[in-house]
Design an enzyme around this catalytic site. Structure first.
Site, PDB file in Angstrom:
ATOM      1  N   SER A 184      50.324  25.753  54.452  1.00 40.40           N
ATOM      2  CA  SER A 184      51.230  26.396  55.410  1.00 40.40           C
ATOM      3  C   SER A 184      52.664  26.417  54.924  1.00 40.40           C
ATOM      4  CB  SER A 184      51.268  25.585  56.703  1.00 40.40           C
ATOM      5  OG  SER A 184      50.073  25.652  57.359  1.00 40.40           O
ATOM      6  N   HIS A 188      47.452  32.375  52.506  1.00 40.26           N
ATOM      7  CA  HIS A 188      47.747  31.692  53.774  1.00 40.26           C
ATOM      8  C   HIS A 188      47.226  32.505  54.967  1.00 40.26           C
ATOM      9  CE1 HIS A 188      51.050  30.043  56.690  1.00 40.26           C
ATOM     10  NE2 HIS A 188      49.898  29.424  56.850  1.00 40.26           N
ATOM     11  N   GLU A 242      49.265  35.779  54.325  1.00 40.97           N
ATOM     12  CA  GLU A 242      50.489  35.717  53.520  1.00 40.97           C
ATOM     13  C   GLU A 242      50.049  35.353  52.091  1.00 40.97           C
ATOM     14  OE1 GLU A 242      53.065  32.615  55.092  1.00 40.97           O
ATOM     15  OE2 GLU A 242      54.791  33.924  55.139  1.00 40.97           O
ATOM     16  N   ASN A 290      56.073  30.230  58.493  1.00 44.24           N
ATOM     17  CA  ASN A 290      56.433  28.956  59.118  1.00 44.24           C
ATOM     18  C   ASN A 290      57.913  28.617  59.036  1.00 44.24           C
ATOM     19  OD1 ASN A 290      54.077  28.041  60.396  1.00 44.24           O
ATOM     20  ND2 ASN A 290      53.158  27.815  58.368  1.00 44.24           N
TER      21      ASN A 290
HETATM   22  C1  CAA Z   1      50.578  27.112  61.225  1.00 46.61           C
HETATM   23  C2  CAA Z   1      50.396  28.170  60.216  1.00 46.61           C
HETATM   24  O1  CAA Z   1      50.472  27.875  59.021  1.00 46.61           O
HETATM   25  C3  CAA Z   1      50.229  29.587  60.517  1.00 46.61           C
HETATM   26  C4  CAA Z   1      49.597  29.925  61.828  1.00 46.61           C
HETATM   27  O2  CAA Z   1      48.430  30.162  61.883  1.00 46.61           O
HETATM   28  S1  CAA Z   1      50.604  29.941  63.137  1.00 46.61           S
HETATM   29  C5  CAA Z   1      49.563  30.431  64.467  1.00 46.61           C
HETATM   30  C6  CAA Z   1      49.367  31.919  64.479  1.00 46.61           C
HETATM   31  N1  CAA Z   1      48.562  32.261  65.628  1.00 46.61           N
HETATM   32  C7  CAA Z   1      49.121  32.605  66.799  1.00 46.61           C
HETATM   33  O3  CAA Z   1      50.316  32.715  66.928  1.00 46.61           O
HETATM   34  C8  CAA Z   1      48.131  32.810  67.906  1.00 46.61           C
HETATM   35  C9  CAA Z   1      48.823  33.152  69.202  1.00 46.61           C
HETATM   36  N2  CAA Z   1      47.815  33.349  70.231  1.00 46.61           N
HETATM   37  C10 CAA Z   1      47.111  34.501  70.335  1.00 46.61           C
HETATM   38  O4  CAA Z   1      47.295  35.455  69.590  1.00 46.61           O
HETATM   39  C11 CAA Z   1      46.097  34.555  71.453  1.00 46.61           C
HETATM   40  O5  CAA Z   1      46.444  33.620  72.437  1.00 46.61           O
HETATM   41  C12 CAA Z   1      44.624  34.297  70.971  1.00 46.61           C
HETATM   42  C13 CAA Z   1      44.179  35.435  70.040  1.00 46.61           C
HETATM   43  C14 CAA Z   1      44.478  32.971  70.221  1.00 46.61           C
HETATM   44  C15 CAA Z   1      43.716  34.223  72.170  1.00 46.61           C
HETATM   45  O6  CAA Z   1      43.875  35.410  72.879  1.00 46.61           O
HETATM   46  P1  CAA Z   1      43.777  35.485  74.474  1.00 46.61           P
HETATM   47  O7  CAA Z   1      43.887  36.921  74.844  1.00 46.61           O
HETATM   48  O8  CAA Z   1      44.720  34.510  75.045  1.00 46.61           O
HETATM   49  O9  CAA Z   1      42.378  34.875  74.806  1.00 46.61           O
HETATM   50  P2  CAA Z   1      40.951  35.502  74.718  1.00 46.61           P
HETATM   51  O10 CAA Z   1      40.817  36.741  75.564  1.00 46.61           O
HETATM   52  O11 CAA Z   1      40.053  34.353  75.022  1.00 46.61           O
HETATM   53  O12 CAA Z   1      40.800  35.880  73.195  1.00 46.61           O
HETATM   54  C16 CAA Z   1      41.122  37.135  72.621  1.00 46.61           C
HETATM   55  C17 CAA Z   1      40.147  37.368  71.493  1.00 46.61           C
HETATM   56  O13 CAA Z   1      40.306  36.354  70.492  1.00 46.61           O
HETATM   57  C18 CAA Z   1      39.060  35.673  70.288  1.00 46.61           C
HETATM   58  N3  CAA Z   1      39.355  34.258  70.031  1.00 46.61           N
HETATM   59  C19 CAA Z   1      40.137  33.452  70.768  1.00 46.61           C
HETATM   60  N4  CAA Z   1      40.195  32.220  70.202  1.00 46.61           N
HETATM   61  C20 CAA Z   1      39.418  32.272  69.102  1.00 46.61           C
HETATM   62  C21 CAA Z   1      39.066  31.331  68.103  1.00 46.61           C
HETATM   63  N5  CAA Z   1      39.558  30.087  68.102  1.00 46.61           N
HETATM   64  N6  CAA Z   1      38.244  31.729  67.110  1.00 46.61           N
HETATM   65  C22 CAA Z   1      37.747  32.979  67.074  1.00 46.61           C
HETATM   66  N7  CAA Z   1      38.057  33.924  67.990  1.00 46.61           N
HETATM   67  C23 CAA Z   1      38.864  33.567  68.994  1.00 46.61           C
HETATM   68  C24 CAA Z   1      38.294  35.855  71.588  1.00 46.61           C
HETATM   69  O14 CAA Z   1      36.908  35.737  71.344  1.00 46.61           O
HETATM   70  C25 CAA Z   1      38.704  37.254  71.992  1.00 46.61           C
HETATM   71  O15 CAA Z   1      37.955  38.196  71.262  1.00 46.61           O
HETATM   72  P3  CAA Z   1      37.674  39.682  71.890  1.00 46.61           P
HETATM   73  O16 CAA Z   1      38.989  40.367  71.999  1.00 46.61           O
HETATM   74  O17 CAA Z   1      36.785  40.289  70.879  1.00 46.61           O
HETATM   75  O18 CAA Z   1      37.021  39.445  73.203  1.00 46.61           O
HETATM   76  N1  NDP Z   2      46.237  24.741  61.912  1.00 44.83           N
HETATM   77  C1  NDP Z   2      46.786  25.908  61.634  1.00 44.83           C
HETATM   78  O1  NDP Z   2      47.152  26.658  62.541  1.00 44.83           O
HETATM   79  C2  NDP Z   2      46.958  26.324  60.222  1.00 44.83           C
HETATM   80  C3  NDP Z   2      46.806  25.427  59.181  1.00 44.83           C
HETATM   81  N2  NDP Z   2      46.979  25.840  57.894  1.00 44.83           N
HETATM   82  C4  NDP Z   2      46.814  24.896  56.789  1.00 44.83           C
HETATM   83  O2  NDP Z   2      45.414  24.729  56.560  1.00 44.83           O
HETATM   84  C5  NDP Z   2      45.163  23.408  56.088  1.00 44.83           C
HETATM   85  C6  NDP Z   2      44.132  22.739  56.990  1.00 44.83           C
HETATM   86  O3  NDP Z   2      44.610  22.731  58.321  1.00 44.83           O
HETATM   87  P1  NDP Z   2      43.601  22.621  59.568  1.00 44.83           P
HETATM   88  O4  NDP Z   2      42.300  23.246  59.241  1.00 44.83           O
HETATM   89  O5  NDP Z   2      44.350  23.062  60.740  1.00 44.83           O
HETATM   90  O6  NDP Z   2      43.425  21.040  59.646  1.00 44.83           O
HETATM   91  P2  NDP Z   2      42.250  20.175  60.292  1.00 44.83           P
HETATM   92  O7  NDP Z   2      42.885  18.923  60.735  1.00 44.83           O
HETATM   93  O8  NDP Z   2      41.439  20.973  61.232  1.00 44.83           O
HETATM   94  O9  NDP Z   2      41.345  19.878  59.011  1.00 44.83           O
HETATM   95  C7  NDP Z   2      41.868  19.091  57.978  1.00 44.83           C
HETATM   96  C8  NDP Z   2      40.951  19.088  56.798  1.00 44.83           C
HETATM   97  O10 NDP Z   2      41.573  18.255  55.803  1.00 44.83           O
HETATM   98  C9  NDP Z   2      40.655  17.258  55.390  1.00 44.83           C
HETATM   99  N3  NDP Z   2      41.387  16.025  55.082  1.00 44.83           N
HETATM  100  C10 NDP Z   2      42.128  15.274  55.915  1.00 44.83           C
HETATM  101  N4  NDP Z   2      42.639  14.220  55.274  1.00 44.83           N
HETATM  102  C11 NDP Z   2      42.179  14.304  53.997  1.00 44.83           C
HETATM  103  C12 NDP Z   2      42.333  13.507  52.837  1.00 44.83           C
HETATM  104  N5  NDP Z   2      43.096  12.412  52.844  1.00 44.83           N
HETATM  105  N6  NDP Z   2      41.698  13.890  51.692  1.00 44.83           N
HETATM  106  C13 NDP Z   2      40.940  15.019  51.671  1.00 44.83           C
HETATM  107  N7  NDP Z   2      40.753  15.813  52.736  1.00 44.83           N
HETATM  108  C14 NDP Z   2      41.367  15.456  53.880  1.00 44.83           C
HETATM  109  C15 NDP Z   2      39.748  17.070  56.574  1.00 44.83           C
HETATM  110  O11 NDP Z   2      38.576  16.519  56.064  1.00 44.83           O
HETATM  111  P3  NDP Z   2      37.595  15.611  56.976  1.00 44.83           P
HETATM  112  O12 NDP Z   2      36.967  16.568  57.874  1.00 44.83           O
HETATM  113  O13 NDP Z   2      36.680  15.049  55.959  1.00 44.83           O
HETATM  114  O14 NDP Z   2      38.479  14.608  57.656  1.00 44.83           O
HETATM  115  C16 NDP Z   2      39.587  18.514  57.065  1.00 44.83           C
HETATM  116  O15 NDP Z   2      38.648  19.222  56.277  1.00 44.83           O
HETATM  117  C17 NDP Z   2      46.526  22.697  56.037  1.00 44.83           C
HETATM  118  O16 NDP Z   2      47.075  22.841  54.752  1.00 44.83           O
HETATM  119  C18 NDP Z   2      47.344  23.486  57.068  1.00 44.83           C
HETATM  120  O17 NDP Z   2      48.713  23.410  56.824  1.00 44.83           O
HETATM  121  C19 NDP Z   2      47.258  27.144  57.571  1.00 44.83           C
HETATM  122  C20 NDP Z   2      47.376  28.083  58.565  1.00 44.83           C
HETATM  123  C21 NDP Z   2      47.282  27.732  59.965  1.00 44.83           C
END
Ligand code: CAA
Ligand code: NDP
Length: 284
Positions: free
Chosen positions: A119, A140, A152, A190
């Site tokens: 991320s 990403h 990304e 991010n």
């Molecule tokens: C941290 C990082 O490195 C980067 C990141 O990923 S940051 C996070 C980026 N993601 C976001 O910002 C998500 C923001 N949230 C959303 O877009 C929406 O709330 C959401 C798509 C998650 C859910 O949408 P919603 O309208 O509130 O709920 P809901 O109607 O239940 O779901 C919409 C659709 O998504 C699907 N869905 C929801 N959660 C899901 C999941 N965890 N896995 C798979 N599909 C999912 C549903 O099945 C539904 O599909 P259909 O349109 O085909 O029916």
């Molecule tokens: N959460 C998000 O929204 C997003 C996350 N990411 C990135 O994806 C990656 C995974 O995130 P996410 O799936 O959310 O995390 P989860 O917590 O769901 O999963 C973490 C994973 O990392 C493994 N793990 C944890 N600790 C260790 C360790 N010490 N050595 C080896 N493996 C380890 C776990 O293995 P085990 O099951 O064996 O514990 C598991 O497979 C991260 O780099 C995160 O930044 C990218 C986009 C979005």
């Protein structure tokens, strides 16, 4: 470069989602996690989501069956030996990721592309743990992977044009849109999203409002699909903290300091939805 077989490392929320979209798009997938329980949980989640897609008429029962059959689980990383592409999705920690990349560099043939779903961590540093930095790249995905359109794509300093093109095409074959960005902490996604989430946590920490109110403001006032605290719980508070730490350390700028409340929740094991407790409580 032809991609046929993909290994996904880590069966957490991102790894399982990536394995799912790869299998649905026709790739042979190996899902690896050292922890067998986590592997089974990952596969179960995939089957559940695909079954929901069948109910909604998005895919046929036959397609679901074929997709599930295309995913093999493994607890041996050595099976990466016959994969064309490896996508790593383990915890957001540089030591853990570099150890895995160094292992993969030994195991896989020299043409295998090694991608990371990190991320925020520098791709160039992860690539430096291998002898093939030209074949290491950031891929990403966004959460939830089956829904979100963006991938990304981040080149390290040495990533080759050919590898970049292959990963862009692979992302498009998954029905995603690839956007190229440069290798800086947090990339674009991010660097923009996480300070907003961190600031939302500060508003709770400083007593400006309750979590529900903060989320309502951003949902109803800014049309965000989820409020920032619900989104933080959804991403994982541990992941949010690691990303803020990478931004803070990478830029050396206090505007990225993680909120103490975020640290406290992570120390308490309140990691958000996946742990059943974060800013909100979750019961199955
Ligand atoms: C941290 C990082 O490195 C980067 C990141 O990923 S940051 C996070 C980026 N993601 C976001 O910002 C998500 C923001 N949230 C959303 O877009 C929406 O709330 C959401 C798509 C998650 C859910 O949408 P919603 O309208 O509130 O709920 P809901 O109607 O239940 O779901 C919409 C659709 O998504 C699907 N869905 C929801 N959660 C899901 C999941 N965890 N896995 C798979 N599909 C999912 C549903 O099945 C539904 O599909 P259909 O349109 O085909 O029916
Ligand atoms: N959460 C998000 O929204 C997003 C996350 N990411 C990135 O994806 C990656 C995974 O995130 P996410 O799936 O959310 O995390 P989860 O917590 O769901 O999963 C973490 C994973 O990392 C493994 N793990 C944890 N600790 C260790 C360790 N010490 N050595 C080896 N493996 C380890 C776990 O293995 P085990 O099951 O064996 O514990 C598991 O497979 C991260 O780099 C995160 O930044 C990218 C986009 C979005």
């Amino acid at each position: 470069m032809n991609i046929n077989k993909i290994m996904v490392i880590g069966a957490g929320q991102m790894g399982a989602g990536i394995a799912q979209v790869c299998a649905v798009s026709g790739y042979d997938v190996l899902l690896y996690d050292a922890n067998e329980e986590a592997l089974d949980r990952g596969i179960k989640g995939i089957e559940k989501r695909l079954a929901r897609d069948v109910t909604k008429g998005k895919i046929s029962e036959d397609d679901k069956h074929a997709s599930v059959l295309r995913i093999k689980k493994t607890a041996s990383i050595d099976e990466a030996a016959d994969c064309d592409l490896v996508i790593e999705a383990v915890v957001e920690n540089m030591d853990v990721k570099t150890k895995i990349f160094s292992q993969l560099d030994q195991i896989t043939p020299e043409q295998t592309i090694l991608a990371t779903n990190t991320s925020s961590l520098p791709i160039t540093e992860i690539a430096a743990a291998t002898k093939r930095p030209d074949k290491v790249i950031g891929m990403h995905f966004m959460n939830p992977v089956p829904v979100m359109k963006l991938v990304e794509v981040i080149r390290g300093l040495a990533t080759s044009d050919e590898v970049f093109e292959t990963i862009k095409q692979t992302a498009e074959s998954l029905n995603k849109t690839a956007v190229e960005v440069n290798d800086f902490p947090g990339f674009v996604s991010n660097r923009v999203l996480m300070p907003m989430i961190n600031e939302a946590i500060y508003t709770v920490y400083e007593g400006v409002a309750e979590p529900e109110a903060v989320d309502e403001v951003m949902k109803l006032g800014m049309n965000h699909p989820m409020g920032p605290l619900t989104l933080a719980d959804f991403i994982g508070l541990d992941t949010c903290l690691y990303i803020m730490e990478t931004l803070h350390e990478g830029f050396g700028d206090d505007k990225y300091r993680p909120c103490p409340l975020l640290r406290k929740y992570v120390k308490a094991g309140w990691l958000g939805k996946k742990a059943g407790r974060g800013f909100y409580s979750y019961t199955e």
